[in-house]
Design a protein around this motif. Structure first.
Motif, mmCIF file in Angstrom:
data_model
loop_
_atom_site.group_PDB
_atom_site.id
_atom_site.type_symbol
_atom_site.label_atom_id
_atom_site.label_comp_id
_atom_site.label_asym_id
_atom_site.label_seq_id
_atom_site.Cartn_x
_atom_site.Cartn_y
_atom_site.Cartn_z
ATOM 1 N N PRO A 83 0.836 -1.201 0.000
ATOM 2 C CA PRO A 83 0.000 0.000 0.000
ATOM 3 C C PRO A 83 0.872 1.253 0.000
ATOM 4 N N SER A 84 0.407 2.283 -0.690
ATOM 5 C CA SER A 84 1.203 3.510 -0.731
ATOM 6 C C SER A 84 0.760 4.482 0.353
ATOM 7 N N GLY A 85 -0.345 4.177 1.011
ATOM 8 C CA GLY A 85 -0.785 5.105 2.056
ATOM 9 C C GLY A 85 -1.896 4.510 2.888
ATOM 10 N N LEU A 86 -2.181 5.162 4.013
ATOM 11 C CA LEU A 86 -3.207 4.698 4.942
ATOM 12 C C LEU A 86 -4.581 4.792 4.282
ATOM 13 N N PRO A 87 -5.566 4.067 4.820
ATOM 14 C CA PRO A 87 -5.545 3.335 6.084
ATOM 15 C C PRO A 87 -4.941 1.922 5.984
ATOM 16 N N ALA A 88 -4.758 1.374 4.791
ATOM 17 C CA ALA A 88 -4.196 0.022 4.717
ATOM 18 C C ALA A 88 -2.720 0.076 5.084
ATOM 19 N N THR A 89 -2.263 -0.897 5.846
ATOM 20 C CA THR A 89 -0.846 -0.941 6.223
ATOM 21 C C THR A 89 -0.191 -2.241 5.755
ATOM 22 N N ARG A 90 -1.000 -3.267 5.474
ATOM 23 C CA ARG A 90 -0.444 -4.557 5.066
ATOM 24 C C ARG A 90 -0.553 -4.725 3.555
ATOM 25 N N PRO A 91 0.444 -5.398 2.940
ATOM 26 C CA PRO A 91 0.361 -5.633 1.500
ATOM 27 C C PRO A 91 -0.714 -6.656 1.150
ATOM 28 N N VAL A 92 -1.115 -6.622 -0.099
ATOM 29 C CA VAL A 92 -2.037 -7.610 -0.653
ATOM 30 C C VAL A 92 -1.183 -8.572 -1.485
ATOM 31 N N PRO A 93 -1.426 -9.882 -1.420
ATOM 32 C CA PRO A 93 -0.619 -10.806 -2.220
ATOM 33 C C PRO A 93 -0.726 -10.520 -3.718
ATOM 34 N N VAL A 94 0.402 -10.612 -4.407
ATOM 35 C CA VAL A 94 0.404 -10.534 -5.872
ATOM 36 C C VAL A 94 0.942 -11.867 -6.402
ATOM 37 N N TYR A 95 0.592 -12.173 -7.636
ATOM 38 C CA TYR A 95 0.885 -13.504 -8.175
ATOM 39 C C TYR A 95 1.587 -13.397 -9.529
ATOM 40 N N PRO A 96 2.456 -14.389 -9.824
ATOM 41 C CA PRO A 96 3.116 -14.403 -11.125
ATOM 42 C C PRO A 96 2.117 -14.609 -12.266
ATOM 43 N N VAL A 97 2.379 -13.936 -13.378
ATOM 44 C CA VAL A 97 1.513 -14.014 -14.565
ATOM 45 C C VAL A 97 2.355 -14.456 -15.753
ATOM 46 N N LYS A 98 1.773 -15.319 -16.597
ATOM 47 C CA LYS A 98 2.408 -15.709 -17.856
ATOM 48 C C LYS A 98 1.385 -15.521 -18.964
ATOM 49 N N ILE A 99 1.839 -15.057 -20.111
ATOM 50 C CA ILE A 99 0.948 -14.944 -21.265
ATOM 51 C C ILE A 99 1.349 -16.020 -22.270
ATOM 52 N N GLU A 100 0.385 -16.816 -22.682
ATOM 53 C CA GLU A 100 0.652 -17.827 -23.713
ATOM 54 C C GLU A 100 -0.403 -17.670 -24.794
ATOM 55 N N GLY A 101 0.025 -17.107 -25.919
ATOM 56 C CA GLY A 101 -0.954 -16.822 -26.973
ATOM 57 C C GLY A 101 -1.954 -15.819 -26.450
ATOM 58 N N ASP A 102 -3.243 -16.213 -26.432
ATOM 59 C CA ASP A 102 -4.277 -15.308 -25.919
ATOM 60 C C ASP A 102 -4.682 -15.689 -24.490
ATOM 61 N N ASP A 103 -3.930 -16.578 -23.880
ATOM 62 C CA ASP A 103 -4.283 -17.018 -22.529
ATOM 63 C C ASP A 103 -3.468 -16.279 -21.469
ATOM 64 N N VAL A 104 -4.169 -15.784 -20.457
ATOM 65 C CA VAL A 104 -3.489 -15.200 -19.298
ATOM 66 C C VAL A 104 -3.457 -16.269 -18.216
ATOM 67 N N LEU A 105 -2.259 -16.662 -17.829
ATOM 68 C CA LEU A 105 -2.093 -17.715 -16.826
ATOM 69 C C LEU A 105 -1.559 -17.110 -15.540
#
Ligand code: FES
Length: 105
Positions: free
Chosen positions: A76-98
């Motif tokens: 988070p860049s500012g309050l009120p949130a103080t904890r991060p949110v999980p982010v996930y790896p992304v792969k693009i294969e053709g027209d598929d977002v994985l």
């Protein structure tokens, strides 16, 4: 790490988050700045869907109290949130977002 198909790349509109559920995990998939990002869809401040917020550059803003989260790190860049949110790896294969929700990046 297991990647699963989240959606088609062609159905993602620039700066318009798409909410999907992958292995029971709510994920917001965002196409912005020429890249595709995947972030957990629940704000770390309260149980609010981030995909209903605004995308600006590489961040997504929670619509309820206005904390912005970096789509690359989940921090988070500012309050009120103080904890991060999980982010996930992304792969693009053709027209598929994985996305791999089994490992947070
Ligand atoms: S619920 Fe997201 S900032 Fe408060």
């Amino acid at each position: 790490m297991a990647f699963v198909r989240a959606c088609a790349l062609s159905e993602l509109e620039e700066d318009t988050p798409k909410r999907v559920e992958l292995d029971g995990t709510p994920v917001s998939v965002v196409r912005t700045e020429g890249e595709v990002f995947a972030i957990n869809d629940i704000c770390s401040h309260a149980n609010v869907s981030l995909s209903e917020g605004e995308v600006e550059g590489c961040s997504i803003e929670c619509w309820l109290h206005g904390s912005s989260f970096d789509l690359r790190t989940g921090k988070p860049s500012g309050l009120p949130a103080t904890r991060p949110v999980p982010v996930y790896p992304v792969k693009i294969e053709g027209d598929d977002v994985l996305v791999s929700v089994t490992q947070e990046s």
